[in-house]
Each structure stands twice: as structure tokens, then as C-alpha cells.
Design a protein around this motif. Structure first.
Motif, PDB file in Angstrom:
ATOM      1  N   UNK A 270      38.608 -15.640  -9.289  1.00  0.00           N
ATOM      2  CA  UNK A 270      38.016 -14.463  -9.927  1.00  0.00           C
ATOM      3  C   UNK A 270      36.576 -14.295  -9.453  1.00  0.00           C
ATOM      4  N   UNK A 271      35.822 -15.396  -9.457  1.00  0.00           N
ATOM      5  CA  UNK A 271      34.415 -15.336  -9.020  1.00  0.00           C
ATOM      6  C   UNK A 271      34.319 -14.882  -7.569  1.00  0.00           C
ATOM      7  N   UNK A 272      35.145 -15.460  -6.712  1.00  0.00           N
ATOM      8  CA  UNK A 272      35.127 -15.071  -5.299  1.00  0.00           C
ATOM      9  C   UNK A 272      35.517 -13.605  -5.131  1.00  0.00           C
ATOM     10  N   UNK A 273      36.505 -13.163  -5.880  1.00  0.00           N
ATOM     11  CA  UNK A 273      36.954 -11.777  -5.812  1.00  0.00           C
ATOM     12  C   UNK A 273      35.885 -10.790  -6.260  1.00  0.00           C
ATOM     13  N   UNK A 274      35.012 -11.232  -7.144  1.00  0.00           N
ATOM     14  CA  UNK A 274      33.921 -10.380  -7.619  1.00  0.00           C
ATOM     15  C   UNK A 274      32.664 -10.520  -6.754  1.00  0.00           C
ATOM     16  N   UNK A 275      32.734 -11.410  -5.753  1.00  0.00           N
ATOM     17  CA  UNK A 275      31.590 -11.608  -4.866  1.00  0.00           C
ATOM     18  C   UNK A 275      30.501 -12.484  -5.456  1.00  0.00           C
ATOM     19  N   UNK A 276      30.826 -13.240  -6.498  1.00  0.00           N
ATOM     20  CA  UNK A 276      29.845 -14.121  -7.134  1.00  0.00           C
ATOM     21  C   UNK A 276      29.869 -15.491  -6.470  1.00  0.00           C
ATOM     22  N   UNK A 277      28.696 -16.099  -6.360  1.00  0.00           N
ATOM     23  CA  UNK A 277      28.587 -17.423  -5.733  1.00  0.00           C
ATOM     24  C   UNK A 277      28.543 -18.525  -6.781  1.00  0.00           C
ATOM     25  N   UNK A 278      28.822 -18.183  -8.004  1.00  0.00           N
ATOM     26  CA  UNK A 278      28.822 -19.130  -9.117  1.00  0.00           C
ATOM     27  C   UNK A 278      30.065 -18.871  -9.959  1.00  0.00           C
ATOM     28  N   UNK A 279      30.378 -19.807 -10.836  1.00  0.00           N
ATOM     29  CA  UNK A 279      31.477 -19.631 -11.787  1.00  0.00           C
ATOM     30  C   UNK A 279      30.857 -19.673 -13.176  1.00  0.00           C
ATOM     31  N   UNK A 280      30.908 -18.539 -13.847  1.00  0.00           N
ATOM     32  CA  UNK A 280      30.350 -18.438 -15.192  1.00  0.00           C
ATOM     33  C   UNK A 280      31.442 -18.402 -16.237  1.00  0.00           C
ATOM     34  N   UNK A 281      31.023 -18.421 -17.490  1.00  0.00           N
ATOM     35  CA  UNK A 281      32.032 -18.379 -18.541  1.00  0.00           C
ATOM     36  C   UNK A 281      32.788 -17.056 -18.545  1.00  0.00           C
TER      37      UNK A 281
END
Length: 187
Positions: free
Chosen positions: A137-148
Motif C-alpha cells: 500500500x505504501x509503495x503504491x501510494x509513493x510513500x517511502x515509509x509505512x505509517x499506521x
């Protein structure tokens, strides 16, 4: 992968582990992750659940999770589907409990094999799947972190205990996406 977790996501995992060692299943499952997420403060996922009115219905969420645990993991939706086939899950659970004691189908009644060996606690396959999906999900949203928020999105992205309990409380994947999108736009 845990090095990518934000403080709030790590707190969810720690909180879920704490729920697992209390009287309960002994393993970290989707239910424990959901409860820990509901306990969060000032984090995207926790705030999304609050905006959707789930935090104020925490006791009801807890009851739904406890009832599913008593049914051996079957959600209310599962029980309704079986009722459509003429199978009364409540009657079956009652019979099993009369014969074997209260909570006989509850995973908590079976002592966990690894309790105390891991700081993170043993994760159920379902909880592991949520954590793995949170990375996607994080990668799909382009985020370099995994948040809650990624953990929450992973919980509601596929059928499972957390998604079912949230749906019982009027929260769908689309609702979570919408609220998180609104929050991101406001930031």
C-alpha cells in the motif's frame, strides 16, 4: 521492513503485542492490530478511524471482535452466510461450550507455543498478511515509509476480521481512502 515503520505504526505493532499477551488469543491477529490502531493518538490512521466515528464505538468494536473469537474466528458476516445455508453457528458454539467449557472455540483457550519468546509476539498469518500488504500500500501510494494509515488501508483492502468488524460499524475501504485523502489534502 520494520525500519520503514513510522513511530505510530510501531506503536500499533507494540500495542497489538500487548493485547496478545493479555487474556486473549496469545497471538497478534487482525483484531489486536485494529484495537491498537484505535488506541492511537494524533496519527493518520487513528484520526481516520476517529473521523469515521469508530473510536467512539470502540466498546462495540471490542464486543464484535470478542464474539468472533468466541465463534472460533467466524465473523458476523460468516455466521449470517452459514445461517443462509441452515447452519446456526450460535447453536453450534453453545453445544461445543456445554461439552467443553466456555470459550472452547476461542484461540485463547489453546496456550500459544511461543508466548514470551519474542518481543513482537507471534503474529498470525492474517496479521503477517496485513503487515506485508501495508508495504505494498505504501509503495503504491509513493510513500517511502509505512505509517499506521498504511496498516489501516491494508486491513480494509481485503476481506478479513478487521474489515468485517469495521464494515459492521459502517466503515468500508472507500470510506477510509476518502478520509485519508481529505486529511492529506488538508495538510
Amino acid at each position: 521492513m520494520f525500519e520503514r515503520f513510522t513511530v505510530s505504526a510501531r506503536n500499533v505493532v507494540r500495542g497489538a503485542t500487548a493485547y496478545a499477551v493479555r487474556p486473549g488469543p496469545g497471538t497478534v491477529g487482525e483484531g489486536e492490530l485494529l484495537l491498537a490502531l484505535l488506541d492511537g493518538q494524533e496519527s493518520p490512521g487513528a484520526e481516520a478511524l476517529a473521523a469515521l466515528g469508530v473510536r467512539e464505538r470502540r466498546a462495540s468494536v471490542q464486543r464484535s471482535l470478542d464474539e468472533a473469537r468466541r465463534r472460533g474466528g467466524l465473523t458476523a458476516t460468516d455466521a449470517e452466510a452459514l445461517a443462509g445455508l441452515g447452519i446456526d453457528v450460535t447453536e453450534i458454539v453453545d453445544r461445543v461450550e456445554r461439552a467443553h467449557g466456555a470459550g472452547a472455540l476461542d484461540a485463547a483457550s489453546v496456550p500459544p507455543a511461543r508466548r514470551g519468546r519474542s518481543l513482537r509476539g507471534p503474529f498470525s498469518p492474517e496479521a503477517k498478511s496485513v503487515v506485508e500488504r501495508s508495504l505494498r500500500v505504501a509503495l503504491g501510494r509513493g510513500d517511502k515509509y509505512i505509517g499506521d494509515e498504511h496498516l489501516l488501508l491494508a486491513m480494509v483492502a481485503k476481506p478479513g476480521l478487521a474489515a468485517s468488524v469495521l464494515a459492521e460499524h459502517g466503515v468500508t475501504h472507500a470510506d477510509v481512502v476518502r478520509v485519508l485523502g481529505e486529511r492529506a489534502a488538508a495538510d
